[in-house]
Design an enzyme around this catalytic site. Structure first.
Site, mmCIF file in Angstrom:
data_model
loop_
_atom_site.group_PDB
_atom_site.id
_atom_site.type_symbol
_atom_site.label_atom_id
_atom_site.label_comp_id
_atom_site.label_asym_id
_atom_site.label_seq_id
_atom_site.Cartn_x
_atom_site.Cartn_y
_atom_site.Cartn_z
ATOM 1 N N SER A 1 62.894 11.752 2.152
ATOM 2 C CA SER A 1 64.178 11.216 2.814
ATOM 3 C C SER A 1 65.383 11.914 2.221
ATOM 4 O O SER A 1 65.286 11.984 0.785
ATOM 5 C CB SER A 1 64.404 9.792 2.878
ATOM 6 O OG SER A 1 63.061 9.173 3.529
HETATM 7 N N1 SAH Z 1 59.466 7.258 1.679
HETATM 8 C C1 SAH Z 1 59.228 8.577 1.747
HETATM 9 C C2 SAH Z 1 59.596 9.189 3.196
HETATM 10 C C3 SAH Z 1 58.414 9.741 4.066
HETATM 11 S S1 SAH Z 1 58.733 10.191 5.532
HETATM 12 C C4 SAH Z 1 59.758 9.433 0.490
HETATM 13 O O1 SAH Z 1 60.356 8.910 -0.098
HETATM 14 O O2 SAH Z 1 59.341 10.498 0.561
HETATM 15 C C5 SAH Z 1 57.974 8.922 6.504
HETATM 16 C C6 SAH Z 1 56.263 8.829 6.234
HETATM 17 O O3 SAH Z 1 55.791 7.772 6.900
HETATM 18 C C7 SAH Z 1 55.373 9.957 6.207
HETATM 19 O O4 SAH Z 1 54.857 10.524 5.269
HETATM 20 C C8 SAH Z 1 54.393 9.545 7.306
HETATM 21 O O5 SAH Z 1 53.223 10.145 7.370
HETATM 22 C C9 SAH Z 1 54.441 8.099 7.073
HETATM 23 N N2 SAH Z 1 53.955 7.101 8.497
HETATM 24 C C10 SAH Z 1 54.295 7.257 9.454
HETATM 25 N N3 SAH Z 1 53.574 6.360 10.376
HETATM 26 C C11 SAH Z 1 53.025 5.672 9.344
HETATM 27 C C12 SAH Z 1 52.323 4.429 9.694
HETATM 28 N N4 SAH Z 1 51.920 3.886 10.770
HETATM 29 N N5 SAH Z 1 51.290 3.983 8.200
HETATM 30 C C13 SAH Z 1 51.823 4.424 7.174
HETATM 31 N N6 SAH Z 1 52.393 5.727 6.907
HETATM 32 C C14 SAH Z 1 53.206 6.023 8.195
#
Ligand code: SAH
Length: 211
Positions: free
Chosen positions: A61
């Site tokens: 993010s």
């Molecule tokens: N917090 C992260 C942002 C990652 S983007 C950071 O600091 O880098 C969002 C993430 O959510 C992705 O890796 C995606 O695979 C995950 N995601 C999407 N749906 C999900 C679900 N139902 N359960 C767990 N993870 C999920």
């Protein structure tokens, strides 16, 4: 105490300029080296204020969004925090500076393994991570004083509300293309909703790949 690099100072000033006033949030961002969470081709952009691609077609993010969500969560050092969407692990590492323990769930195993390796290398010991569908929460560890969802859902996942302590706060993006960052407070008889502004996240996807 180590003196922050110029590119870190520049980012912190930009975040302040964009409304991040909580000193604990800024201190946590100063402490966590974002360059350890981005992929090699993007290292020169590690302290730019934008999202960057990570493996499995996901993103780390934008620092402003990490800061906004962290500030809105208003975490203290006694709290248990649930994160849905570990991704690179950066947001979890920032929260880990401020709370007792972060429980984080990621549906892509390769991302989770990489994030765990980063936590070990940085000696961050108060994060517990697992592969799974985060929309189902982590019932064995509930209730949580705080929940953060870093992928956009259509609606507030009911199982996450159930796992939020009374008086607890959940911050999450809602919507498809036009997303809104929402702060949900669980009250004795329901929830209060506050809108924090427009954001852009990858979607929350049900289930785990191949699962
Ligand atoms: N917090 C992260 C942002 C990652 S983007 C950071 O600091 O880098 C969002 C993430 O959510 C992705 O890796 C995606 O695979 C995950 N995601 C999407 N749906 C999900 C679900 N139902 N359960 C767990 N993870 C999920």
């Amino acid at each position: 105490m180590a003196v922050a690099e110029p590119r870190v100072i520049r980012l912190l000033m930009e975040l302040r300029g964009q409304g991040i006033s909580d000193t604990r949030t800024l201190a946590a961002i100063e402490k966590v080296p974002r360059d350890r969470f981005v992929a090699e081709p993007f290292l020169d952009q590690a302290y730019e204020n934008h999202a960057l691609p990570i493996a499995c077609s996901q993103t780390i993010s934008q620092p402003l969004v990490v800061a906004l969500m962290t500030q809105a969560l208003d975490v203290t050092d006694r709290m248990k925090v649930l994160e849905v969407g570990t991704g690179s692990g950066y947001q979890a590492a920032v929260l880990a500076q401020l709370c007792r323990r972060v429980y984080t769930i990621e549906r892509h195993k390769p991302l989770l393994l990489e994030a765990e390796a980063r936590f070990r290398a940085l000696r961050i010991h108060n994060i517990t991570a697992k592969v799974g569908d985060g929309a189902r929460g982590w019932p064995e560890q509930a209730p949580f004083e705080r929940i953060i969802v870093t992928a956009a859902a259509h609606d507030i996942p009911p199982l996450l509300v159930e796992q939020l302590a009374i008086g607890g706060i959940m911050v999450l993006p809602l919507g498809d293309t036009d997303q809104d960052l929402v702060k949900v407070t669980r009250t004795a008889d329901g929830i209060d909703i506050q809108h924090l502004g427009a954001v852009r996240f990858v979607p929350l996807v049900e289930g785990v790949p191949g699962g």
